[in-house]
Design a protein around this motif. Structure first.
Motif, mmCIF file in Angstrom:
data_model
loop_
_atom_site.group_PDB
_atom_site.id
_atom_site.type_symbol
_atom_site.label_atom_id
_atom_site.label_comp_id
_atom_site.label_asym_id
_atom_site.label_seq_id
_atom_site.Cartn_x
_atom_site.Cartn_y
_atom_site.Cartn_z
ATOM 1 N N TYR A 115 0.841 -1.209 0.000
ATOM 2 C CA TYR A 115 0.000 0.000 0.000
ATOM 3 C C TYR A 115 0.868 1.248 0.000
ATOM 4 O O TYR A 115 0.631 2.198 -0.781
ATOM 5 N N LEU A 116 1.894 1.301 0.844
ATOM 6 C CA LEU A 116 2.781 2.468 0.905
ATOM 7 C C LEU A 116 3.444 2.699 -0.452
ATOM 8 O O LEU A 116 3.511 3.833 -0.939
ATOM 9 N N LEU A 140 1.457 4.602 -2.945
ATOM 10 C CA LEU A 140 1.103 6.010 -2.731
ATOM 11 C C LEU A 140 1.907 6.904 -3.683
ATOM 12 O O LEU A 140 3.097 6.659 -3.889
ATOM 13 N N TYR A 155 5.680 8.281 -2.955
ATOM 14 C CA TYR A 155 6.244 7.567 -1.805
ATOM 15 C C TYR A 155 7.723 7.223 -2.027
ATOM 16 O O TYR A 155 8.536 7.319 -1.097
ATOM 17 N N GLN A 182 -0.018 15.771 2.673
ATOM 18 C CA GLN A 182 -0.988 14.729 2.325
ATOM 19 C C GLN A 182 -0.358 13.337 2.424
ATOM 20 O O GLN A 182 -0.923 12.405 3.011
ATOM 21 N N LEU A 183 0.865 13.237 1.881
ATOM 22 C CA LEU A 183 1.573 11.951 1.917
ATOM 23 C C LEU A 183 1.867 11.532 3.351
ATOM 24 O O LEU A 183 1.658 10.366 3.737
ATOM 25 N N ALA A 193 0.263 12.287 6.000
ATOM 26 C CA ALA A 193 -0.985 11.875 6.646
ATOM 27 C C ALA A 193 -1.360 10.453 6.220
ATOM 28 O O ALA A 193 -1.803 9.638 7.045
ATOM 29 N N GLN A 194 -1.178 10.167 4.938
ATOM 30 C CA GLN A 194 -1.506 8.824 4.438
ATOM 31 C C GLN A 194 -0.583 7.774 5.067
ATOM 32 O O GLN A 194 -1.030 6.690 5.457
ATOM 33 N N ILE A 195 0.715 8.115 5.154
ATOM 34 C CA ILE A 195 1.678 7.176 5.757
ATOM 35 C C ILE A 195 1.334 6.953 7.225
ATOM 36 O O ILE A 195 1.303 5.819 7.721
ATOM 37 N N GLU A 213 -1.527 7.326 8.749
ATOM 38 C CA GLU A 213 -2.773 6.543 8.877
ATOM 39 C C GLU A 213 -2.516 5.069 8.565
ATOM 40 O O GLU A 213 -3.044 4.164 9.243
ATOM 41 N N ALA A 214 -1.653 4.803 7.559
ATOM 42 C CA ALA A 214 -1.323 3.413 7.205
ATOM 43 C C ALA A 214 -0.599 2.726 8.364
ATOM 44 O O ALA A 214 -0.869 1.564 8.678
ATOM 45 N N GLU A 224 -3.094 1.983 11.018
ATOM 46 C CA GLU A 224 -3.935 0.871 10.590
ATOM 47 C C GLU A 224 -3.183 -0.461 10.756
ATOM 48 O O GLU A 224 -3.761 -1.468 11.208
#
Ligand code: ZN
Length: 228
Positions: A74-75, A78, A81, A100-101, A103-105, A107-108, A111
């Motif tokens: 998933y990473l 992105l 990435y 944004q990146l 935040a996505q990292i 959150e991943a 998770e």
């Protein structure tokens, strides 16, 4: 005439039955059981725990390994990435894209952590089932009544001689039927019965309470009281 022997403990007549003998027998059984079984049960417990733990940990490792692979995939998917990694988290990106990146990292990662916690919980709650399984693999085996060690225990060799068990030839038939009955039921069923290997056939005979008590008393058996 009632030839049943008096209580070996308090010498009361056989009837009405006093509880002394069955109480002493229960104590003797508990003590013998502890001597015979405690160390084996501890060994079995250690074996079961170590195998259950190994299985649970392996299953958990498999779950998390799959999850970590999915996380890494998933990473990698992105946008930006790879450049983010290439610059060790400080890529020359527009602050908006970088935020944004990040935040996505972030959150991943959170998770993944939640997933690993869930995997661990799911693994640990399986302990009862896994323990049952490994306990079920343990074999507790009772020897055959025909095994030599059962039919001819070596007590006589070590000086334990069951004097007072002599049987007259007139009771041979009775002897046989009692023996047969005894072979098909647990010994506790035979109230105050005693056994001895006979010289002629080296098999067990059961002698009732009407016989002379043995020189060396064995724990008397009273199933009625034992089942309380
Ligand atoms: Zn008594």
């Amino acid at each position: 005439m009632d030839a049943a022997p008096n209580c070996a403990i308090c010498n009361a007549p056989a009837y009405p039955e006093c509880p002394c003998e069955s109480e002493r027998l229960q104590i003797a059984v508990k003590q013998a059981e502890a001597r015979a079984m405690d160390s084996r049960l501890a060994e079995i417990r250690d074996w079961v725990i170590s195998h259950a733990r190994k299985h649970i940990l392996n299953a958990f490792e498999r779950l998390t390994s799959t999850r970590k692979q999915a996380h890494a995939a998933y990473l990698a998917s992105l946008p930006n990435y790879s450049i983010y990694m290439q610059y060790s988290g400080h890529p020359p990106l527009h602050p908006f894209l970088l935020g944004q990146l990040q935040a996505q990292i972030s959150e991943a990662h959170a998770e993944l952590k939640r997933g690993i916690d869930a995997d661990w919980r799911a693994s640990v709650v399986r302990y009862p089932e896994v323990l049952d399984y490994f306990y079920s693999l343990v074999e507790v085996r009772l020897p055959s009544d025909r095994a030599q060690g059962v039919s001819q225990p070596p007590f006589a060799v070590s000086g334990y001689v069951d004097k007072g068990y002599e049987l007259s030839t007139t009771t041979k038939e009775k002897k046989k039927s009692r023996r047969d009955r005894d072979a098909s039921s647990p010994p506790e069923r035979d109230r105050r019965s005693r056994r001895e290997p006979t010289k002629e056939d080296h098999s067990y005979t059961v002698v009732g309470r009407t016989r002379v008590p043995p020189m060396v008393p064995t724990p008397p058996i009273q199933p009625g009281n034992m089942r309380r």
